[in-house]
Write a protein that holds these residues in place. Sequence first.
Motif, PDB file in Angstrom:
ATOM      1  N   SER A  34     -52.222  37.180  55.510  1.00  0.00           N
ATOM      2  CA  SER A  34     -51.441  35.842  55.654  1.00  0.00           C
ATOM      3  C   SER A  34     -50.801  35.305  54.221  1.00  0.00           C
ATOM      4  N   GLY A  35     -49.482  35.369  54.180  1.00  0.00           N
ATOM      5  CA  GLY A  35     -48.709  35.066  53.187  1.00  0.00           C
ATOM      6  C   GLY A  35     -47.959  36.246  52.668  1.00  0.00           C
ATOM      7  N   ASP A  36     -48.516  37.225  52.768  1.00  0.00           N
ATOM      8  CA  ASP A  36     -47.847  38.285  52.151  1.00  0.00           C
ATOM      9  C   ASP A  36     -46.554  38.679  52.494  1.00  0.00           C
ATOM     10  N   LYS A  37     -45.561  39.092  51.725  1.00  0.00           N
ATOM     11  CA  LYS A  37     -44.176  39.376  52.209  1.00  0.00           C
ATOM     12  C   LYS A  37     -43.859  40.539  52.888  1.00  0.00           C
ATOM     13  N   LEU A  38     -42.969  40.563  53.909  1.00  0.00           N
ATOM     14  CA  LEU A  38     -42.512  41.821  54.628  1.00  0.00           C
ATOM     15  C   LEU A  38     -41.312  42.160  53.940  1.00  0.00           C
ATOM     16  N   PRO A  39     -40.933  43.432  54.050  1.00  0.00           N
ATOM     17  CA  PRO A  39     -39.417  44.065  53.617  1.00  0.00           C
ATOM     18  C   PRO A  39     -38.484  43.053  54.068  1.00  0.00           C
ATOM     19  N   ASN A  40     -37.254  42.963  53.256  1.00  0.00           N
ATOM     20  CA  ASN A  40     -36.316  42.191  53.471  1.00  0.00           C
ATOM     21  C   ASN A  40     -35.518  42.903  54.450  1.00  0.00           C
ATOM     22  N   GLU A  41     -34.588  42.240  55.119  1.00  0.00           N
ATOM     23  CA  GLU A  41     -33.816  42.484  56.304  1.00  0.00           C
ATOM     24  C   GLU A  41     -33.111  43.968  56.164  1.00  0.00           C
ATOM     25  N   SER A  42     -32.454  43.934  55.013  1.00  0.00           N
ATOM     26  CA  SER A  42     -31.685  45.416  54.618  1.00  0.00           C
ATOM     27  C   SER A  42     -32.714  46.552  54.365  1.00  0.00           C
ATOM     28  N   ALA A  43     -33.962  46.306  53.959  1.00  0.00           N
ATOM     29  CA  ALA A  43     -34.891  47.735  54.087  1.00  0.00           C
ATOM     30  C   ALA A  43     -35.485  47.825  55.451  1.00  0.00           C
TER      31      ALA A  43
END
Length: 253
Positions: A34-43
């Motif tokens: 919980s709290g870890d970032k996902l890749p951005n939309e472009s990725a």
Amino acid sequence: MLEVNSPKKKPRRSRPVLVADAIKEWVVKRDLSSGDKLPNESAMIDQFGVSKGTVREALRILEAQGLIITKTGPGGGSIVGEVSVERTRALLANYFYFQDLSIADIYQMRKSLEPELAASLAGKLSSEQLAELRMLANQFPKPAESAEEEKEQHIASLAFHSKLSDFGKNKLLGFIIGFMSQILTELTLYKKLYEPPNFELWSKGREHQLHLIDALDRGDPTKAREIMTSHMQIAETLMKQQEAQIVRRFIAE
């Protein structure tokens, strides 16, 4: 590069649903918390080879499931979320809305599980936790004098059991017991509440709670199990006398 399972294998699953599943697999493979970032939309668009609209719909699906949290604007993006107990219980209650759940069904489970929970907590609770239980048990030291007060006593008793479920180390056992307490608290209709009040059952029920706390404090699992077994039998008898029923209604998250 994340792969989306071929839609030919599951023709009824939409492209956004398949992308949402692939994102979940990506999270699991990397053991994210919980709290870890996902890749951005472009990725994500590049990884899945899908449109911006498909990625956004997949993220909306995951957000609706409580699995991610998305923030817009500068510094925004999606992070891994943690599904709350409240949301999980609400979804499970929504399932049982269509299953004709009965008081008998619930007490069949309660009589099996709650004595084991009680036994597992013997000698394991802190002085603060025992004090919380005593406070709940002593909330109504006298029999109810009205139907409204009797309902409040029912709710207080269920809060006592819900608190026990919170204290348990077995999270699955605690979740199920807590869920049943919530159903009985929020979705139960008593046709013969306070007609007339049963002093003997009220007295035994409160006595059981106090004796159970003593057994937990002493670290006596056998006695704790025995007391809870008797308590569940009395609670079921009271429910039958009051012609309690589970009403068909959704519960809030």
